[in-house]
Design a protein around this motif. Structure first.
Motif, mmCIF file in Angstrom:
data_model
loop_
_atom_site.group_PDB
_atom_site.id
_atom_site.type_symbol
_atom_site.label_atom_id
_atom_site.label_comp_id
_atom_site.label_asym_id
_atom_site.label_seq_id
_atom_site.Cartn_x
_atom_site.Cartn_y
_atom_site.Cartn_z
ATOM 1 N N GLU A 44 4.821 12.375 23.593
ATOM 2 C CA GLU A 44 4.522 12.299 22.159
ATOM 3 C C GLU A 44 4.866 13.633 21.452
ATOM 4 N N GLU A 45 4.702 14.982 22.128
ATOM 5 C CA GLU A 45 5.080 16.063 21.450
ATOM 6 C C GLU A 45 6.715 16.042 21.357
ATOM 7 N N ILE A 46 7.470 15.716 22.283
ATOM 8 C CA ILE A 46 8.790 15.618 22.290
ATOM 9 C C ILE A 46 9.314 14.628 21.091
ATOM 10 N N ASP A 47 8.615 13.506 21.085
ATOM 11 C CA ASP A 47 8.954 12.656 20.112
ATOM 12 C C ASP A 47 8.855 13.111 18.688
ATOM 13 N N VAL A 48 7.736 13.849 18.326
ATOM 14 C CA VAL A 48 7.295 14.394 17.113
ATOM 15 C C VAL A 48 8.570 15.434 16.842
ATOM 16 N N ALA A 49 8.826 16.293 17.797
ATOM 17 C CA ALA A 49 9.938 17.233 17.538
ATOM 18 C C ALA A 49 11.203 16.550 17.130
ATOM 19 N N LEU A 50 11.906 15.559 17.736
ATOM 20 C CA LEU A 50 12.947 14.870 17.470
ATOM 21 C C LEU A 50 12.741 14.306 16.073
ATOM 22 N N LYS A 52 10.931 15.093 13.681
ATOM 23 C CA LYS A 52 11.278 16.279 12.782
ATOM 24 C C LYS A 52 12.586 16.613 12.605
ATOM 25 N N ALA A 53 13.328 16.611 13.726
ATOM 26 C CA ALA A 53 14.651 17.196 13.578
ATOM 27 C C ALA A 53 15.432 16.134 12.778
ATOM 28 N N GLN A 54 15.158 14.779 12.965
ATOM 29 C CA GLN A 54 15.791 13.648 12.280
ATOM 30 C C GLN A 54 15.348 13.934 10.645
ATOM 31 N N ALA A 55 14.187 14.138 10.500
ATOM 32 C CA ALA A 55 13.832 14.364 8.984
ATOM 33 C C ALA A 55 14.500 15.555 8.265
ATOM 34 N N ASN A 56 14.608 16.695 9.225
ATOM 35 C CA ASN A 56 15.410 17.734 8.541
ATOM 36 C C ASN A 56 16.621 17.487 8.402
ATOM 37 N N ASN A 75 23.408 11.395 13.975
ATOM 38 C CA ASN A 75 21.864 10.839 14.573
ATOM 39 C C ASN A 75 22.000 10.648 16.131
ATOM 40 N N LEU A 76 23.321 10.472 16.564
ATOM 41 C CA LEU A 76 23.725 10.220 17.961
ATOM 42 C C LEU A 76 22.882 11.046 18.815
ATOM 43 N N PRO A 77 22.997 12.258 18.963
ATOM 44 C CA PRO A 77 22.109 13.169 19.934
ATOM 45 C C PRO A 77 20.731 12.903 19.833
ATOM 46 N N LEU A 78 20.198 12.840 18.757
ATOM 47 C CA LEU A 78 18.678 12.589 18.486
ATOM 48 C C LEU A 78 18.467 11.208 19.060
ATOM 49 N N ARG A 79 19.154 10.148 18.822
ATOM 50 C CA ARG A 79 18.625 8.769 19.603
ATOM 51 C C ARG A 79 18.798 9.018 20.843
ATOM 52 N N MET A 80 19.908 9.433 21.433
ATOM 53 C CA MET A 80 19.803 9.582 22.849
ATOM 54 C C MET A 80 18.749 10.088 23.499
ATOM 55 N N LEU A 81 18.505 11.401 22.773
ATOM 56 C CA LEU A 81 17.294 12.250 23.361
ATOM 57 C C LEU A 81 15.977 11.424 23.293
ATOM 58 N N GLN A 82 15.954 10.699 22.203
ATOM 59 C CA GLN A 82 14.661 9.871 21.968
ATOM 60 C C GLN A 82 14.475 8.488 23.128
ATOM 61 N N MET A 106 21.055 -0.367 19.208
ATOM 62 C CA MET A 106 19.741 -0.062 17.987
ATOM 63 C C MET A 106 20.185 -0.434 16.764
ATOM 64 N N LYS A 107 19.422 -0.693 16.004
ATOM 65 C CA LYS A 107 20.037 -1.323 14.652
ATOM 66 C C LYS A 107 20.090 -0.002 13.622
ATOM 67 N N PRO A 108 21.120 -0.179 12.623
ATOM 68 C CA PRO A 108 21.118 0.940 11.878
ATOM 69 C C PRO A 108 20.110 1.228 11.009
ATOM 70 N N SER A 109 19.134 0.282 10.752
ATOM 71 C CA SER A 109 18.063 0.025 9.975
ATOM 72 C C SER A 109 17.080 1.271 10.536
ATOM 73 N N GLN A 110 17.164 1.501 11.650
ATOM 74 C CA GLN A 110 16.362 2.471 12.157
ATOM 75 C C GLN A 110 16.633 4.011 11.659
ATOM 76 N N ASP A 111 17.753 4.354 11.238
ATOM 77 C CA ASP A 111 18.357 5.587 10.994
ATOM 78 C C ASP A 111 17.304 6.159 9.948
ATOM 79 N N LEU A 112 17.031 7.490 10.164
ATOM 80 C CA LEU A 112 16.282 8.202 8.688
ATOM 81 C C LEU A 112 17.302 8.882 8.015
ATOM 82 N N VAL A 113 18.635 9.249 8.633
ATOM 83 C CA VAL A 113 19.536 10.071 7.802
ATOM 84 C C VAL A 113 20.279 9.017 7.276
ATOM 85 N N ARG A 114 20.130 8.763 5.834
ATOM 86 C CA ARG A 114 21.337 7.976 5.105
ATOM 87 C C ARG A 114 21.147 8.231 3.980
#
Length: 114
Positions: A44-50, A52-56, A75-82, A106-114
């Motif tokens: 969960e802590e790693i998920d939160v960190a990832l 936050k990185a997407q939100a940033n 988003n690719l590295p963040l998704r892969m780490l998730q 994965m569906k593009p609608s899951q992206d936070l960065v757009r």
């Protein structure tokens, strides 16, 4: 002639950079996996960190300048780490190829960065 040499040099550089990023993503995924297995951090802590990185990245001032493909690249590295983080601690981290395939599904609608 010079323009062709410049394009060839750029292509070699980009391919090398891609391989370096591949290695870095796998290294971070493996380190995260060990940290979770040893109980030093939680999934969960790693998920939160990832997240936050997407939100940033979503708040980045250059967002309007980036294309959809650029956002996918970010988003690719963040998704892969998730995805790697979702593995059971006793299981091995998926290979880069396996994670790439899963990210493609994965569906593009899951992206936070757009």
């Amino acid at each position: 002639m010079r323009d062709t040499e410049n394009r060839t040099s750029l292509k070699v550089f980009m391919n090398t950079a891609n391989l370096q990023l591949e290695g870095l993503i796998m290294a971070i995924a493996s380190i995260n996996h060990v940290l979770v297995r040893k109980g030093l951090v939680s999934v969960e802590e790693i998920d939160v960190a990832l997240l936050k990185a997407q939100a940033n990245m979503a708040d980045a001032s250059r967002n309007d300048e980036l294309s959809g493909a650029d956002h996918d690249s970010i988003n690719l590295p963040l998704r892969m780490l998730q995805l790697a983080n979702q593995c059971a601690p006793e299981a091995d981290v998926p290979t880069f190829s396996e994670m790439s395939r899963m990210v493609d599904e994965m569906k593009p609608s899951q992206d936070l960065v757009r």
